[in-house]
Design an enzyme around this catalytic site. Structure first.
Site, PDB file in Angstrom:
ATOM      1  N   SER A 122       0.844  -1.182   0.000  1.00 51.37           N
ATOM      2  CA  SER A 122       0.000   0.000   0.000  1.00 51.37           C
ATOM      3  C   SER A 122       0.888   1.243   0.000  1.00 51.37           C
ATOM      4  CB  SER A 122      -0.954  -0.043   1.195  1.00 51.37           C
ATOM      5  OG  SER A 122      -2.003   0.878   1.047  1.00 51.37           O
ATOM      6  N   HIS A 135      -8.219  -4.941  -1.073  1.00 52.33           N
ATOM      7  CA  HIS A 135      -6.931  -4.325  -0.758  1.00 52.33           C
ATOM      8  C   HIS A 135      -6.038  -5.265   0.041  1.00 52.33           C
ATOM      9  CE1 HIS A 135      -4.121  -1.068  -0.409  1.00 52.33           C
ATOM     10  NE2 HIS A 135      -4.187  -1.037   0.905  1.00 52.33           N
TER      11      HIS A 135
END
Length: 708
Positions: free
Chosen positions: A561, A676
């Protein structure tokens, strides 16, 4: 990425991809912008090709299948901590996953049996059975059960692991979903019980109801027995806000309902419902974080100084006057030293719990009001130099459950009383011989003279320079803390354990941008100062070389991320220093990030690339723009998910395409599902662990720089 909210309409922004692609192509001439078309036939064909090449190359490794089986066995092992999700009166809940329950069991046990270490579990929802019955891969996103009787719960379920989920009402007494009960369609919604027949709901109400960041802009009150379309507006935010939402806090048996408006990722305003539902402003700075109520005192954590109180302190206000529209004066609850940082704050009925870092080592404090109006402190008798995570609190007995672990100490769950006494509830068996591993904390000197801590694990008796694996994050106030070597934070399971067992060096770097030393450690790497985080990473790598632990080109950098952005910067800025990079769910095209999915919500962290002054400093590190023809970059391993509705998968795709186009080797693995978090179950996580091990062995140990 740390989310302001974890819910939006599924794949929000995808409907607008086509015009965005046209605009991006016209403005920048980006030849790979077509890879932003998430489900586009051409884009997915490229993904399938890269996936196949990577799988063929890495699954051929002699260790691959053994590693995959071992990783899955570790993840599926019944010997795992049954982490308490919530204490609800005299019961405690848990989500359990193992080889037989890949999606999980949501279950409960009596509090007494749980504390005794012999929980008697009762299954509430079997997610595998539900997924099969409904032909949908449901991923658990949590349950909100209405206190004080906890009979009705709002269950959040994500299809495939995306941030977006559906919300359904569940009857705990009957063990089933409520016929005709509250139900929200798939979205990134925020939902709060106001009372048993009323919800506060932020969701996608239609055109114009979402912020530029893709989160709910309008909060409404929804009454039982009425259609969702009849809900009445409570608050509206501006399109430029991050989100509008709500939450509730119990103080004993009294329930307080709050409404929030996040004006940026790090600023928000809060109101508490007073008499007749009137919203009364909470008199705390918009940079502070609200953390609970105890004995009528509202607690907040200060990210910026407030009058006489320094940043990083915990302060309180009496809640009753606030609910009447008054603004009482605050009082100090706790102030950390310069080497301390408050990680989290929790409350039980008569105690405040502060999970603290002391020079990046965990410490848990219990604070109770004293007769002089101050706070008496008790330090929990937990292991030293370990990482502490608060799991859940038993309000009435003033007890919290905390999980403690380190690189070499397997997780142990403790029940901690307000007097500091800690009793082990469950401890996991060791997965490796810790006596053969040295763990050290060192400090590297960054470019501007700042001392940057890092933790290192290596096998005893290894004197020659080895290959090094550095994991870091460096953003959003998220401290990186040591966890057991079989459960490292980049979703690669036991890779760190394998790495150290081979005689290599594993490092967790505490670079700026995180929260290891409080708000200042984060703020010093914000926006125009972002390069400091990357300089800290290079300082750690160069310190390893200076200590004779490794050599240039034998260092792998890992991040996910925002950490994926960090790893991308490292590869493009210092290809001489790093020989490999593991880049997960990354931000990489920082010119376009704010226009893709939830990207606009992070401009307080990075800046706005559409503002020339901001782009002037962002462009200096943006990895996608930094890739140059003629430069040889180390082979990179990208992993991501097609259904990541937080960080757009186009970042990894475009960076991979550009590197390949310029003649650089790339390994690429994009799961179709998983969101995610990348990977919806242990089987998928085990595959990734084995792939990463094979990649590191091929690229960093054997020095194979060829394409897969």
């Amino acid at each position: 990425m740390k989310p302001t909210s974890r819910r939006i309409l599924a794949l929000a922004g995808v409907a607008a991809v086509a015009p965005l692609l046209i605009a991006a192509t016209a403005q920048s001439g980006d030849p790979f912008v077509w890879l932003e078309d998430i489900h586009g036939e051409k884009a997915l064909a490229a993904v399938d090709k890269w996936n196949a090449e990577t799988m063929a190359a890495l699954t051929a490794a002699p260790t691959y299948e053994k590693d995959r089986v071992e990783a899955k066995a570790i993840m599926d092992d019944d010997a795992q901590i049954a982490e308490p999700g919530q204490v609800m009166g005299d019961v405690v809940t848990n989500l359990w996953q193992d080889a037989k329950h890949t999606h999980g069991l949501w279950r409960e046990a009596s509090l007494s049996s749980f504390k005794a270490g012999k929980p008697e579990w009762k299954t509430l929802i079997d997610l595998d059975a539900l997924s099969k019955a409904e032909n949908q891969k449901w991923v658990w996103h949590g349950a909100d059960c209405l206190a004080p009787d906890y009979k009705r719960c709002l269950i959040s379920l994500s299809p495939g692991g995306s941030d977006a989920d559906v919300v359904r009402e569940w009857d705990r007494t009957k063990g089933k979903f409520v016929d005709g009960g509250f139900e929200l369609p798939q979205a990134k919604s925020g939902v709060t019980w106001q009372d048993s027949d009323t919800l506060l709901v932020g969701t996608d109400w239609g055109a114009g109801s979402m912020t530029d960041s893709g989160y709910p802009r309008v909060l409404k009150r929804w009454k039982r027995g009425t259609p969702l379309s009849s809900a009445t507006t409570v608050m509206e935010g501006a399109p430029s806000d991050i989100s509008v939402g709500s939450f509730a806090i119990m103080d004993g048996d009294k329930r307080y309902v709050f409404v929030t408006r996040a004006t940026s990722f790090y600023t928000s305003r809060a109101w508490v419902e007073g008499a007749g539902g009137a919203l009364m402003p909470v008199p705390m700075p918009d940079t502070a974080d609200l953390h609970g109520i105890i004995d009528g005192k509202l607690l907040a954590y200060l990210n910026k100084p407030m009058g006489e109180f320094k940043a990083g302190s915990v302060v309180s206000w009496p809640i009753a006057p606030i609910a009447e529209g008054k603004a009482p004066a605050p009082s100090l609850v706790f102030a950390p030293t310069d080497k301390q940082a408050v990680q989290s704050v929790a409350t039980t009925d008569h105690a405040v719990w502060i999970n603290l870092l002391d020079n990046v080592s965990g410490k848990l404090l219990a604070l109770k009001p004293d007769v002089n109006g101050g706070w008496a402190q008790a330090v929990a008798s937990l292991p030293d130099k370990a990482t502490i995570a608060l799991d859940a609190g038993d309000d009435k007995n003033d007890t919290v459950f905390a999980t403690v672990q380190s690189f070499t100490v397997p997780p142990t769950l403790y029940a901690v009383g307000a007097d500091g006494k800690a009793d082990a509830v469950q401890s996991l068996p060791a997965k490796f011989d810790a006596s053969q591993i040295d763990v050290e904390q060192y400090f590297a000197t960054s470019k501007d003279g700042t001392k940057v801590p890092y933790f290192l694990a290596r096998k005893k008796g290894v004197s020659k320079p080895a290959a090094a694996f550095i994991h870091a994050y460096g953003g959003f106030r998220a401290a990186q803390l040591p966890t057991y070597l079989t459960t490292q934070p980049y979703r690669a399971g036991p890779v760190a354990m394998w790495w150290v067992d081979e005689g290599q060096v594993y490092v967790l770097a505490n670079i700026r941008g995180g929260g290891e030393y409080g708000p200042g450690w984060h703020d010093s790497a914000l926006r125009q100062n972002r390069q400091r985080a990357y300089d800290d990473l290079y300082a750690v790598a160069e310190d390893l070389v200076a200590r004779g632990l490794t050599t240039k080109g034998k260092i792998a950098v890992s991040g996910r991320s925002n950490g994926g952005l960090m790893a991308g910067v490292a590869v493009t800025q210092r290809p001489d220093l790093f020989g490999a990079a593991i880049i997960g769910s990354p931000l990489l095209d920082m010119k376009r990030y704010s226009h893709l999915l939830a990207g606009a919500s992070w401009m307080a962290e990075y800046g706005n690339p559409d503002v020339p002054g901001d782009w002037a400093f962002i462009r200096k590190y943006s990895p996608y723009q930094a890739v140059k023809k003629g430069t040889k970059y180390p082979p990179v391993f990208f992993y991501s998910s097609t259904e990541d509705d937080r960080v757009h998968p186009g970042h990894a795709r475009k960076m991979a395409a550009k590197l390949i186009d310029y003649g650089n080797p790339v390994y690429f693995h994009e799961y179709r599902l998983g969101g995610h978090s990348v990977g919806g179950d242990h089987g998928e996580d085990a595959v990734r662990a084995a792939l990463i091990r094979a990649y590191l062995d091929r690229v960093l140990i054997k020095g194979d720089k060829s394409a897969p």
